[in-house]
Design a protein around this motif. Structure first.
Motif, PDB file in Angstrom:
ATOM      1  N   TYR A  67       0.896  -1.319  -0.052  1.00  0.00           N
ATOM      2  CA  TYR A  67       0.009  -0.087   0.003  1.00  0.00           C
ATOM      3  C   TYR A  67       0.751   1.376  -0.023  1.00  0.00           C
ATOM      4  N   TYR A 104       1.939   2.928  -3.494  1.00  0.00           N
ATOM      5  CA  TYR A 104       1.368   4.213  -4.145  1.00  0.00           C
ATOM      6  C   TYR A 104       1.892   5.716  -3.526  1.00  0.00           C
ATOM      7  N   ASP A 105       2.063   5.733  -2.285  1.00  0.00           N
ATOM      8  CA  ASP A 105       2.568   7.035  -1.840  1.00  0.00           C
ATOM      9  C   ASP A 105       3.884   7.164  -2.337  1.00  0.00           C
ATOM     10  N   GLU A 128     -11.242   9.692  -4.842  1.00  0.00           N
ATOM     11  CA  GLU A 128     -10.757   8.823  -3.534  1.00  0.00           C
ATOM     12  C   GLU A 128     -11.750   7.731  -3.084  1.00  0.00           C
ATOM     13  N   ASP A 131     -12.576   3.939  -2.822  1.00  0.00           N
ATOM     14  CA  ASP A 131     -12.036   2.895  -2.634  1.00  0.00           C
ATOM     15  C   ASP A 131     -13.081   1.539  -2.670  1.00  0.00           C
ATOM     16  N   TRP A 168      -9.845  -1.985  -1.007  1.00  0.00           N
ATOM     17  CA  TRP A 168      -8.379  -2.247  -0.159  1.00  0.00           C
ATOM     18  C   TRP A 168      -8.707  -2.714   1.402  1.00  0.00           C
ATOM     19  N   ALA A 208      -5.458   4.302  -9.331  1.00  0.00           N
ATOM     20  CA  ALA A 208      -4.284   3.735  -8.846  1.00  0.00           C
ATOM     21  C   ALA A 208      -3.991   2.089  -9.266  1.00  0.00           C
ATOM     22  N   TRP A 241      -9.314   1.170  -7.187  1.00  0.00           N
ATOM     23  CA  TRP A 241      -9.078   2.736  -6.384  1.00  0.00           C
ATOM     24  C   TRP A 241      -9.237   3.769  -7.610  1.00  0.00           C
ATOM     25  N   THR A 274      -1.310   8.136  -6.383  1.00  0.00           N
ATOM     26  CA  THR A 274      -2.104   7.224  -6.691  1.00  0.00           C
ATOM     27  C   THR A 274      -2.405   7.125  -8.090  1.00  0.00           C
ATOM     28  N   GLN A 295      -3.514  14.216  -9.603  1.00  0.00           N
ATOM     29  CA  GLN A 295      -2.430  13.913  -8.720  1.00  0.00           C
ATOM     30  C   GLN A 295      -1.437  14.561  -9.027  1.00  0.00           C
TER      31      GLN A 295
END
Length: 623
Positions: free
Chosen positions: A322, A325-326, A434, A436, A439, A465, A469, A493, A517
């Protein structure tokens, strides 16, 4: 079901309940609405998993059984206390303490009474998935009320009763032939992670193309219970390499199972649900084979250390998947590597006795599958009836909302509140950011389906992403065309632009839903320039809505203005779209259009149901 197996089953199911609160609390509470570095979040999470190792020296000071009982007590009390929290630091701390209790209980059980541990983990995973499916992926923690609390108390009380029943024998060393080899216990943490990432996720199945929600979730829940039969009788698969290869293949399907469907890129194709079924069955058989690995002597403390190591691997792999992604690094390898960690010990070892002495594993598995089927079939019965928004008679009402994975400022799941505020905005069209859809990091909910069904609106999904997502558009208008554009990578993402043609009042309107983004300081401007090109090429008029991560007057804003877009909120600036939790008056959520409209009834209600405010405006054709 024998008492040791039932005890492990309930304990694992409760631990997964806690994980579904602990993990999102890392992001929404400790993460402070995205302002805390991913590395610091990882350090906090790892600290609790490192603390699991302390159970081993504690067991040397007292009896291993007492360590298991103490951990179980903390897990049980923490789970009940968690139901009484209402977000914020108390939720994070209680979830952390309950998690630590669960980890100590598992390590203590590995040292004191490991005979039913591995098949019990499979049963616990199956039960957790069955409950998650029956609750429409909105767990008891987020349901509140006396009814949900009563079910939690009943579940914990049953676990406590099984603990008391087995306490007289929990310290007696099991026969060597019944104890799995220590290396087999290394698979527990990775198995819990992989199951919840994909094979045991009803939300992921619901997000796959071509499946209705209830049948998709039902298939996954039933497969989970059938996996328990293979955990009890792994030799039905012939050789441990068979489920090992199947598990790795299923993980590869999860990692790379994306397709372009009806003009939208990155969607999970229909066959990924079948890959989930294969993965569930293979994981059950893999843990079953691991439980039959021949143990040389009784080595309880080594079992404890290796189980704690496997739990640490859970967090390391979860962070690798996870946080990628960041951090902007690949993560496709993670599920495949996790599958190998589960498959290799069983495939390479020497196997002895049965994993669990259950006379009728198939009967138990089928009974569980029937219960899962009934529970899933009853979901539509208690699901609230949809109540659609009532848009204004004049004009086209557009709303945009960054829903922050369905979590509010306090870190609680606020999907119900988000639905209510969107309904009150009375839109024809909603752009969501955003979003989801599965996840495990956020609890494994399908936000989009839950919101769309509650509002009675058609949903159009656009991954960004990964396949679960991204962004979405909801509407009550006829849809004439759908396509999305993958935008050049900028921030963490990924980004896309979902271009949807709608028919409103006898005319065609193009709505583009996006969540930009950007790179740091919008340097370079490639992503916004690509969006501007999409706007220029789209049939007019065009509406762009979403979290654009830019403010009026910035160079990136000027790029969109140069593409012919005008600001629907220009006469109402400053038009704040971020709550005060961030101590800033950011204006980054926008609705922009090509010329030809008047803008009336703008709204940005200051509600704490996300770290963003929803925004809305009515577009009236200019005279």
């Amino acid at each position: 079901m024998r008492s040791p197996l039932a005890r492990v089953t309930l304990g694992v199911a409760i631990l997964i309940d806690v994980l579904r609160v602990f993990l999102p609390s890392l992001i929404t509470i400790f993460g402070s609405a995205g302002s805390t570095p991913a590395e610091l979040i990882g350090v906090y999470a790892l600290a609790w998993f490192l603390a699991a190792f302390l159970a081993v020296p504690a067991a040397r000071l007292v009896r291993p059984g007492l360590v298991a009982l103490a951990g179980a007590a903390l897990l049980a009390v923490g789970r009940i206390a968690l139901q009484l929290t209402d977000g914020g630091p108390p939720q994070l701390w209680v979830a952390s303490a309950a998690l630590l209790g669960g980890l100590w209980w598992l390590v203590g059980t590995a040292m004191a009474a490991p005979g039913a541990l591995l098949p019990g983990v499979v049963w616990g995973l199956a039960v957790a998935t069955g409950l998650h499916t029956a609750l429409d992926t909105v767990d008891l923690m987020w349901r509140g009320g006396v009814g949900a609390a009563a079910v939690v108390v009943f579940e914990v009380a049953a676990f406590a009763a099984l603990l008391v029943h087995g306490s007289s024998r929990v310290d007696s060393s099991p026969p060597v032939e019944d104890a799995p080899a220590p290396r087999a216990l290394l698979t527990v943490g990775p198995a819990i992670l992989l199951w919840n990432l994909y094979p045991g996720s009803p939300a992921h199945a619901q997000a796959s193309d071509g499946w209705a929600p209830v049948p998709a979730a039902l298939v996954v829940a039933v497969a989970g219970f059938l996996a328990t039969a293979l955990a009890a009788r792994p030799r039905w698969t012939g050789h441990p390499i068979v489920p090992g290869v199947a598990l790795v293949a299923s993980a590869a399907g999860f990692a790379f199972g994306e397709a372009t469907i009806d003009g939208v890129h990155g969607v999970a194709p229909w066959w990924t649900v079948m890959a989930q079924v294969v993965g569930a069955l293979a994981l059950g058989a893999g843990l079953g084979w691991a439980a039959t690995l021949t143990a040389v002597g009784d080595r309880p403390y080594r079992r404890g250390l290796l189980l704690a190591t496997g739990l640490l691997l859970f967090m390391i792999f979860a962070f690798a998947y996870y946080a990628a992604y960041d951090l902007g690094v690949p993560n496709d390898y993670v599920p495949i590597l996790v599958a190998l960690v589960i498959a290799v010990p069983a495939a390479l070892g020497v196997h002895g006795g049965q994993s669990v002495r259950s006379a009728r594993p198939v009967v138990a598995a089928l009974a569980g599958a029937v219960v899962a089927a009934v529970a899933a079939a009853l979901v539509p019965v208690w699901r609230p009836a949809p109540v659609a928004p009532e848009p204004p008679a004049e004009g086209l009402r557009i709303a945009a909302y960054n829903i922050r994975m369905g979590f509010g400022v306090a870190g609680t799941l606020t999907l119900r509140e988000q639905v209510e505020v969107l309904r009150e905005l009375r839109p024809h069209v909603i752009a969501l950011s955003e979003v989801d859809r599965a996840w495990f990091l956020n609890g494994g909910h399908d936000d989009l389906r839950l919101i769309a069904e509650s509002l009675g609106l058609r949903m159009i999904w656009a991954p960004a992403a990964d396949e679960v997502w991204g962004d979405a558009l909801l509407t009550n208008l006829p849809v004439t065309s759908v396509r999305n554009h993958v935008l050049v990578r900028g921030g963490p993402t990924g980004a896309q632009a979902l271009e949807v043609g709608l028919r409103w009042a006898g005319r065609e309107v193009t709505v583009i839903a996006t969540h930009l983004q950007p790179p740091s300081n919008w340097e370079p401007l490639d992503q916004v320039e690509q969006l501007a090109d999409v706007v220029r090429a789209a049939p007019k008029p065009v509406v762009v809505a979403g979290d654009l991560n830019l403010e009026p007057g910035e160079p990136a804003w000027d790029v969109l203005v140069a593409a012919g877009l005008v600001d629907a909120f220009a006469d109402h600036r400053p038009f704040v779209t971020i709550p005060s939790v961030r101590d800033e008056d950011a204006q980054i959520d926008h609705i922009l259009t090509t010329p030809g409209f008047r803008f009336v009834d703008p709204a940005n209600p200051d509600v704490p149901h996300s770290d963003h405010r929803p925004v809305a405006v009515t577009l009236v054709p200019a005279a």
